[in-house]
Scaffold this motif. Sequence first.
Motif, PDB file in Angstrom:
ATOM      1  N   TYR A 130       5.498   8.074  19.443  1.00  0.00           N
ATOM      2  CA  TYR A 130       6.481   7.569  18.495  1.00  0.00           C
ATOM      3  C   TYR A 130       7.137   6.339  19.084  1.00  0.00           C
ATOM      4  O   TYR A 130       7.471   6.317  20.265  1.00  0.00           O
ATOM      5  N   HIS A 132       9.776   2.676  18.380  1.00  0.00           N
ATOM      6  CA  HIS A 132      10.711   1.900  17.568  1.00  0.00           C
ATOM      7  C   HIS A 132      10.125   0.494  17.454  1.00  0.00           C
ATOM      8  O   HIS A 132       9.842  -0.147  18.464  1.00  0.00           O
ATOM      9  N   LEU A 133       9.934   0.047  16.235  1.00  0.00           N
ATOM     10  CA  LEU A 133       9.361  -1.284  16.044  1.00  0.00           C
ATOM     11  C   LEU A 133      10.264  -2.351  16.652  1.00  0.00           C
ATOM     12  O   LEU A 133      11.460  -2.371  16.375  1.00  0.00           O
ATOM     13  N   GLN A 138      10.483  -6.880  12.839  1.00  0.00           N
ATOM     14  CA  GLN A 138      11.101  -6.401  11.600  1.00  0.00           C
ATOM     15  C   GLN A 138      10.938  -7.443  10.498  1.00  0.00           C
ATOM     16  O   GLN A 138      11.170  -8.616  10.713  1.00  0.00           O
ATOM     17  N   LEU A 144       0.814  -0.372  12.863  1.00  0.00           N
ATOM     18  CA  LEU A 144       0.834   0.232  14.193  1.00  0.00           C
ATOM     19  C   LEU A 144      -0.511   0.883  14.512  1.00  0.00           C
ATOM     20  O   LEU A 144      -1.145   1.471  13.642  1.00  0.00           O
ATOM     21  N   ASP A 149       5.651   5.345  13.632  1.00  0.00           N
ATOM     22  CA  ASP A 149       6.993   4.809  13.462  1.00  0.00           C
ATOM     23  C   ASP A 149       8.010   5.921  13.665  1.00  0.00           C
ATOM     24  O   ASP A 149       8.055   6.889  12.911  1.00  0.00           O
ATOM     25  N   ASP A 151      11.246   5.660  13.420  1.00  0.00           N
ATOM     26  CA  ASP A 151      12.500   5.435  12.705  1.00  0.00           C
ATOM     27  C   ASP A 151      12.416   5.898  11.252  1.00  0.00           C
ATOM     28  O   ASP A 151      12.084   7.022  10.985  1.00  0.00           O
ATOM     29  N   ILE A 155       6.490   2.198   8.325  1.00  0.00           N
ATOM     30  CA  ILE A 155       5.480   1.269   8.830  1.00  0.00           C
ATOM     31  C   ILE A 155       4.119   1.949   8.834  1.00  0.00           C
ATOM     32  O   ILE A 155       3.967   3.021   9.409  1.00  0.00           O
ATOM     33  N   SER A 157       0.508   3.061   9.882  1.00  0.00           N
ATOM     34  CA  SER A 157      -0.003   3.240  11.232  1.00  0.00           C
ATOM     35  C   SER A 157      -1.279   4.049  11.208  1.00  0.00           C
ATOM     36  O   SER A 157      -1.596   4.720  10.226  1.00  0.00           O
TER      37      SER A 157
END
Lengths: 358, 358
Positions: A130, A132-133, A138, A144, A149, A151, A155, A157
């Motif tokens: 996991y 955080h981008l 942003q 990903l 993601d 958060d 996003i 992935s």
Amino acid sequence: MVTMREIAHKAGVSVSTVSLVLSGKDSGRVNTKDAARIRQLAHDMGYTMNPLARSLRTNRTKILGFVSEEVATTPYAGRLILGAQDAASRNGYVMLTVNTDGLASEKKEIEALKSYGVDGFLYAKMYNQYIHLPDDLQGHPTVLVDALDGDRGNIPSISPDEFLIGYDATCRLADAGCRKIAYIGCSDPMLAQDGRRQGYEAALADRGLTLSRDLEIAVGNERGASRAVCKLWDQTQPDGFFCFNDARALHVYEQAARRGLYVGKDISVIGVDNHLVFAQTLNPRLTTVELPHYEMGYWAVSKLISLIEGDNRSSSSILHRNGQDTALPVSTVPIPSLEAKTPVRIHCAIIEKESIVS
Amino acid sequence: MVTMREIAHKAGVSVSTVSLVLSGKDSGRVNTKDAARIRQLAHDMGYTMNPLARSLRTNRTKILGFVSEEVATTPYAGRLILGAQDAASRNGYVMLTVNTDGLASEKKEIEALKSYGVDGFLYAKMYNQYIHLPDDLQGHPTVLVDALDGDRGNIPSISPDEFLIGYDATCRLADAGCRKIAYIGCSDPMLAQDGRRQGYEAALADRGLTLSRDLEIAVGNERGASRAVCKLWDQTQPDGFFCFNDARALHVYEQAARRGLYVGKDISVIGVDNHLVFAQTLNPRLTTVELPHYEMGYWAVSKLISLIEGDNRSSSSILHRNGQDTALPVSTVPIPSLEAKTPVRIHCAIIEKESIVS
DNA sequence: CTGAAAGCGCTTACAG
DNA sequence: CTGAAAGCGCTTACAG
């Protein structure tokens, strides 16, 4: 390099017209005969568009940024990049690859990519986790790879389905006739370890096989690992081994050699491998399956491009093979020692979310 | 993205002036005070130059093209790319990486790179070999990696010094006390095999050790390889092994295990490795040295940039360490099993030729 | 259906 | 020392 102006001159038309034709916006706007003539001329003169000049007007470079940490140390990265590049090339994109070691260099490299006006980013991690981008990403189209993601979770992935990996491998060992299957895991905390172990346990339960703490160990990369495998072996005498990775599998292999046993004859081993070549060339008796890194890279870029171009073709269909659904099946090396003619499949979880408007 | 125009506006000067200052051509042409103010303003406003717009005028993109065959299948490529990227990043360049499988895709990918206006090319092969530079690359600044120009020989290149690799490794085994050293080579014809074998033989001669055909084998990747090592072992009972690569070294390791012997205690092994991680994490007793791929990538890009920018700083000095001359010494993993505290060095041959005028 | 014109962000003679 | 102007190769309203 031949330019539109040269073509326009030769064709006796204006640059505008050439531009329209060569970017495929001519239908109903340029005389069909002229259009054809221009296209032919462009081809004959060996015209290739200058994407940089175009980008000045369109803000689209057809360059993708690939941000990865330490391409260096992990051999699987090669296949990932290959898949990504194939997908890019197929869609007329090109990839700018940068490498980051720490956070400082990450920021710097992302800035560099931005200054070159990349249309979107691939953000790849070395193992499933996991994240955080990064703030600098942003608002930019991003996909990903080998990461989820952590958060708000919007996003897109792609990452391996660890549970299914463990489940499939263990079932295959069971199907090969193994009655007492050990799991040689990894002592570092990571998604992959938990998921694969759970898959292993679920498979044992489904097949009605012994589920025992004595059959499971989690070892690190230190010297003691081999001894731990030795001890487990003495205590439980397994006939099958599911190994977290090839490093663990080699400990099994070493112990087998010291006991005069042969993998593929006396015992069965499946290890998940990040490095196919080694397993294939070095030791035909060591059975491994590889993670579908090529496909992951391919999917990720395809997804990214669909984000960028805003089309709504389902990108998961890109990797639909063998009629699978959300999981991404991948054919890998056959497993002769288990007498399985069919390839092993490893699954990828695909997380698709809303497109990001940049 | 903030532009020069915005800075000019804020500073109350013309864009020309800003351009002069920001590209460092202001000395004696712009008022020093103004220059400083502009620089400060640019920094405060977070200005980053748009290299694409610049390239339209200058024909310089500060993009390097990296053409490699099958990044995919070889793990070493990662370190090579890393070294190349570090060198590029350090000099304000960025790398566009493409992959080629066959000749058709090579041409296509090179064209793509050209259309993006790369300033020069890195052309990397998977293993040390003589090559003919692709026609599409003729006349463009190019540096070869793991390849040697087979033609007129004026293309700069970097590749391992195979002879020195074999010579160094064998000497080290001798220094560790080995009296009968075997060479487990590769049966495929390649520069590396010939060079390393010759180095091995030269070292034996220099140290006055047994030189015998019985101590040398060349094996492929097939199953018979392990048997061949077994036979050599039975016939000659070596106390040291120099292995062409880690794959060959593992056969030695397997045979040792089956004989109840331990590498690093009963026998000594040195293998040249393309895949450091595996050797380190998997088996601390298997001693390998890695090729200096990172350094090769770094050198190649530095050389390429000096070709492009036409400066005459000697690029070989980039890699001068430990006072070596033409050879490129690289520190690698220490060899505990040989009780050597000093790192092993692997050498690279650097071929420097006249710059190519594009 | 077609072309002249403006402009993307920058550089570079050229004239002052 | 400084700015106006032309131009790199392309796209895109706009006017015809």
